[in-house]
Scaffold this motif. Structure first.
Motif, short mmCIF file in Angstrom:
data_model
loop_
_atom_site.label_atom_id
_atom_site.label_comp_id
_atom_site.label_asym_id
_atom_site.label_seq_id
_atom_site.Cartn_x
_atom_site.Cartn_y
_atom_site.Cartn_z
N LEU A 3 0.85 -1.19 0.00
CA LEU A 3 0.00 0.00 0.00
C LEU A 3 0.89 1.24 0.00
O LEU A 3 2.09 1.15 0.25
CB LEU A 3 -0.91 -0.01 1.23
N CYS A 19 1.46 -0.79 12.35
CA CYS A 19 2.00 -1.62 11.28
C CYS A 19 2.86 -2.76 11.83
O CYS A 19 3.85 -2.53 12.53
CB CYS A 19 2.84 -0.76 10.32
N PRO A 20 2.50 -4.01 11.52
CA PRO A 20 3.26 -5.15 12.04
C PRO A 20 4.62 -5.32 11.37
O PRO A 20 5.45 -6.09 11.83
CB PRO A 20 2.34 -6.34 11.74
N SER A 21 4.83 -4.61 10.28
CA SER A 21 6.08 -4.75 9.53
C SER A 21 7.03 -3.56 9.70
O SER A 21 8.05 -3.49 9.03
CB SER A 21 5.76 -4.91 8.03
N ALA A 23 6.70 -0.74 8.54
CA ALA A 23 6.89 -0.24 7.17
C ALA A 23 6.51 1.24 7.02
O ALA A 23 6.71 1.81 5.95
CB ALA A 23 6.05 -1.07 6.20
N ILE A 24 5.97 1.83 8.08
CA ILE A 24 5.48 3.21 7.96
C ILE A 24 6.35 4.13 8.81
O ILE A 24 6.51 3.92 10.01
CB ILE A 24 4.02 3.32 8.43
N ILE A 33 5.00 4.67 3.19
CA ILE A 33 5.02 3.22 3.41
C ILE A 33 6.19 2.65 2.60
O ILE A 33 6.26 2.85 1.39
CB ILE A 33 3.70 2.56 2.97
N CYS A 38 6.20 -3.47 3.29
CA CYS A 38 4.75 -3.69 3.41
C CYS A 38 4.33 -4.94 2.64
O CYS A 38 4.61 -5.08 1.45
CB CYS A 38 3.99 -2.49 2.86
N ALA A 39 3.65 -5.84 3.33
CA ALA A 39 3.11 -7.04 2.69
C ALA A 39 1.59 -7.05 2.80
O ALA A 39 0.96 -8.10 2.78
CB ALA A 39 3.69 -8.29 3.34
N GLU A 40 1.03 -5.83 2.93
CA GLU A 40 -0.43 -5.65 3.05
C GLU A 40 -1.00 -6.44 4.22
O GLU A 40 -2.14 -6.88 4.19
CB GLU A 40 -1.13 -5.99 1.74
N CYS A 41 -0.19 -6.65 5.23
CA CYS A 41 -0.60 -7.36 6.46
C CYS A 41 -0.94 -8.83 6.21
O CYS A 41 -1.50 -9.49 7.09
CB CYS A 41 -1.77 -6.66 7.15
N ALA A 48 -5.78 -4.59 6.25
CA ALA A 48 -4.59 -3.73 6.36
C ALA A 48 -4.78 -2.83 7.57
O ALA A 48 -5.73 -2.04 7.63
CB ALA A 48 -4.42 -2.91 5.09
N GLN A 49 -3.89 -2.97 8.54
CA GLN A 49 -4.05 -2.23 9.80
C GLN A 49 -3.96 -0.73 9.61
O GLN A 49 -4.65 0.04 10.28
CB GLN A 49 -3.00 -2.71 10.80
N CYS A 50 -3.11 -0.29 8.70
CA CYS A 50 -2.97 1.16 8.49
C CYS A 50 -4.28 1.76 7.97
O CYS A 50 -4.76 2.78 8.46
CB CYS A 50 -1.82 1.45 7.52
S1 SF4 Z 1 -0.79 -2.79 4.93
FE1 SF4 Z 1 -0.04 -3.62 6.87
S2 SF4 Z 1 2.13 -4.04 6.48
FE2 SF4 Z 1 1.45 -2.61 4.89
S3 SF4 Z 1 1.91 -0.58 5.69
FE3 SF4 Z 1 -0.22 -1.05 6.21
S4 SF4 Z 1 -0.10 -1.87 8.30
FE4 SF4 Z 1 1.97 -1.99 7.42
#
Ligand code: SF4
Ligand code: SF4
Length: 92
Positions: A3, A19-21, A23-24, A33, A38-41, A48-50
């Motif tokens: 994303l 974000c679990p990665s 990435a933000i 991002i 980012c692996a889209e969660c 997607a948590q974001c």
């Molecule tokens: S989709 Fe998930 S991994 Fe990607 S930026 Fe958002 S929260 Fe992080």
């Protein structure tokens, strides 16, 4: 696939802590991002948590440029009605 954060982001910080990665993060006073992280969660969360916490419609888009939270999805205001009202206010 990843994303992206686009225009409209108000730098509220909400997404970055979820974000679990990791990435933000902020670059030159704007959140971005990291496309490599980012692996889209996937494998972490169903959504997607974001995008699920973001309060701004259209601020986060997918790889094709489609808004995850399109106009009207958070406010419940039909986009056409928003445009009509905005035009009426500007005409005053
Ligand atoms: S989709 Fe998930 S991994 Fe990607 S930026 Fe958002 S929260 Fe992080
Ligand atoms: S939650 Fe939305 S508005 Fe807040 S920093 Fe993230 S992208 Fe920007």
């Amino acid at each position: 696939m990843a994303l992206s954060i686009v225009e409209g982001c108000v730098n509220c910080w909400a997404c970055s802590v979820l974000c679990p990665s990791d990435a933000i993060y902020m670059v030159d006073a704007h959140f971005i991002i990291d496309q490599k992280k980012c692996a889209e969660c996937n494998g972490e969360y169903a959504d997607a948590q974001c995008a699920s916490i973001c309060p701004v419609e259209g601020a986060i888009v997918d790889a094709t440029g489609q808004a995850i939270n399109p106009p009207g999805s958070l406010t419940g205001i039909v986009p056409e009605m928003m445009e009509k009202t905005r035009a009426e206010i500007q005409a005053r």
